[in-house]
Design an enzyme around this catalytic site. Structure first.
Site, PDB file in Angstrom:
ATOM      1  N   SER A  46       0.334   7.162 -48.178  1.00 33.82           N
ATOM      2  CA  SER A  46      -0.594   8.086 -48.811  1.00 33.82           C
ATOM      3  C   SER A  46      -1.987   7.666 -48.364  1.00 33.82           C
ATOM      4  O   SER A  46      -2.384   6.517 -48.569  1.00 33.82           O
ATOM      5  CB  SER A  46      -0.456   7.996 -50.338  1.00 33.82           C
ATOM      6  OG  SER A  46      -1.126   9.077 -50.937  1.00 33.82           O
ATOM      7  N   GLU A  47      -2.734   8.591 -47.731  1.00 32.31           N
ATOM      8  CA  GLU A  47      -3.947   8.166 -47.021  1.00 32.31           C
ATOM      9  C   GLU A  47      -5.070   7.704 -47.943  1.00 32.31           C
ATOM     10  O   GLU A  47      -6.061   7.148 -47.477  1.00 32.31           O
ATOM     11  CB  GLU A  47      -4.434   9.252 -46.060  1.00 32.31           C
ATOM     12  CG  GLU A  47      -4.964  10.521 -46.691  1.00 32.31           C
ATOM     13  CD  GLU A  47      -3.904  11.597 -46.799  1.00 32.31           C
ATOM     14  OE1 GLU A  47      -2.705  11.256 -46.832  1.00 32.31           O
ATOM     15  OE2 GLU A  47      -4.285  12.792 -46.857  1.00 32.31           O
ATOM     16  N   ASN A  48      -4.925   7.911 -49.249  1.00 33.56           N
ATOM     17  CA  ASN A  48      -5.932   7.359 -50.150  1.00 33.56           C
ATOM     18  C   ASN A  48      -5.739   5.857 -50.377  1.00 33.56           C
ATOM     19  O   ASN A  48      -6.528   5.242 -51.089  1.00 33.56           O
ATOM     20  CB  ASN A  48      -5.958   8.122 -51.481  1.00 33.56           C
ATOM     21  CG  ASN A  48      -4.615   8.148 -52.163  1.00 33.56           C
ATOM     22  OD1 ASN A  48      -3.586   8.311 -51.537  1.00 33.56           O
ATOM     23  ND2 ASN A  48      -4.619   7.958 -53.468  1.00 33.56           N
TER      24      ASN A  48
END
Lengths: 211, 239
Positions: A46-48
């Site tokens: 998840s790119e966060n």
């Protein structure tokens, strides 16, 4: 009958391979997590700032400090790790993620994708999509074949501002699967049940290879 | 008593706000935002702010507070989809907006804080993001030049911090916060827990105190943008 959103997600999940690190976009791509084939072990990024994304929490167990890139509450797994946004995109841009599944407004016959803005109408931003299509080893799109007005979203060239050029390897729509071969041209590799090549032809502006 | 500890958010911002200032604030959506410092920045009345935030918050909360009061002149962001007031101001031409791909934005801030004025990336090649930017070929592939980003004041949210400014972040509330802490001329941090110096294991400090000038303990509301669950937890022994 054309594929539903879940059918598309199920078909996209067949592209996951054992040991893969995978980033799933918002919308249909998120559903892919529900159809990971038996015996295939994948780690969701998840790119966060998380590797090893777990399922949604049980009622009342949501943690505001733990969300996915779609801002939904999620949970961790035993394998999970957290990191900052620069490290997250070092994974993405640096080619350490095996597969990215994205939604799209338009895809062109040479593998361009547009999915972040409609000039004068919709201003949302590209988020991490431009980094994903630039850096992830293989990018595939799940989208409806046509828009609400019935116009093809699979085009000769994109009319909307691009997210990336020549970066999409496969398109899965409600009508079937379209894969690029060595020459770079998309070809029809599967049809949804009951869909004919004539219907695909009628709904596709892109110049693609028909069997 | 450490000179870095301040009583509250308003106190921590004293003497640092001015019209035309540039501000970074950490957070992804509403997760890991320095909500008390943002509210204090609004209350300071500073105008024409250049705001370097990944998102625009939601209407009426987080960075949305500063949009409502029209204190922002320009935003540097990657995604602003959850804020209608933002979209309205932008489409009406009342607000400048510079979209950065999320990874480019993170790297620009990391570079700025590390004293690196520019770098090359393949993100955005062939898109409007590349317009007007120098390009260069490396091994036959085209890259665009992006510049490092710094700011007058960086507002950071951490989980735990000590009087030295050493910080730990929690879960995905980390996001942009560690890079922003390095990129502020002055960096102010709000923490859930202010702990005694010496209580951190030095191996597990995420941000060393050199990057932090002011720190406050703050109570955060921590609003959730999209509560998503899979239903009730099964009763043990039931299944």
């Amino acid at each position: 009958m054309a594929w539903s959103r879940d059918d598309m997600a199920r078909r996209a999940a067949q592209e996951l391979k054992d040991g893969y690190y995978v980033n799933l976009g918002i919308g249909i791509p998120t559903l892919v997590a529900n159809y990971i084939p038996e015996g295939v072990d994948v780690t969701l990024q998840s790119e966060n700032g998380m590797l090893g994304m777990g399922p949604f929490p049980y009622d009342g167990e949501e943690d505001p400090d733990l969300i996915n890139a779609g801002k939904q509450t999620i949970t961790a797994l035993r394998r999970s790790s957290y990191f900052n946004s620069a490290d997250s995109f070092a994974m993405i841009r640096g080619g350490h993620i095996d597969l990215s599944i994205l939604g799209a407004m338009e895809v062109s016959e040479n593998g361009d994708i547009a999915n972040w803005m409609i000039p004068g109408k919709m201003v949302k931003g590209m988020g991490g999509a431009m980094d994903l299509v630039a850096g992830v080893k293989r990018c595939l799109v799940t989208m409806d074949h046509t828009n609400r007005a019935g116009a093809s979203k699979f085009l000769k060239s994109c009319s909307l501002p691009l997210t990336g050029k020549n970066c999409i390897a496969m398109v899965i729509t409600d009508l079937g699967v379209f894969e690029r071969d060595g020459s770079g041209q998309f070809r029809v590799s599967e049809l949804a049940p009951g869909i004919t090549l004539d219907e695909v032809r009628a709904k596709t502006e892109a110049d693609i290879d028909y069997p | 008593m450490s000179k870095k500890i301040y009583e509250n958010a308003a106190h921590a911002l004293e003497g640092l706000t001015f019209d035309g200032m540039s501000v970074m604030a950490g957070g992804f959506g509403l997760c890991g935002i320095p909500e008390n410092l943002i509210a204090a920045l609004r209350d300071s009345g500073a105008q024409n702010i250049t705001a370097i935030f990944n998102n625009a918050g939601v209407d009426g909360f987080g960075l949305g507070l500063l949009l409502e009061t029209r204190q922002i002149k320009k935003m540097v962001s990657s995604y602003v989809g959850e804020n209608k007031e933002f979209e309205r101001q932008y489409l009406a031409g009342e607000l400048e907006l510079e979209f950065n791909p999320q990874g480019t934005m993170a790297e620009r801030i990391r570079a700025g804080g590390a004293g690196i004025p520019g770098f090359y990336t393949k993100t955005g090649v062939g898109t409007v993001i590349a317009d007007g930017k120098p390009t260069r070929e490396f091994d036959g592939e085209t890259y665009i030049m992006e510049t490092g980003l710094t700011c007058d004041v960086a507002l950071v949210k951490a989980w735990r911090g000590d009087a030295q400014g050493n910080l730990q972040f929690k879960d995905t509330a980390r996001n942009f916060n560690p890079m922003m802490a390095t990129a502020g001329e002055i960096t102010i941090v709000e923490v859930d827990e202010l702990v005694e110096v010496g209580s951190f294991n030095p191996n597990f400090i995420h941000t060393p105190g050199v990057f932090v000038q002011r720190i406050i303990q703050a109570k955060c509301e921590k609003r959730i943008e999209k509560v998503t669950t899979r239903g009730p937890r099964p009763i043990e022994g039931d299944a």
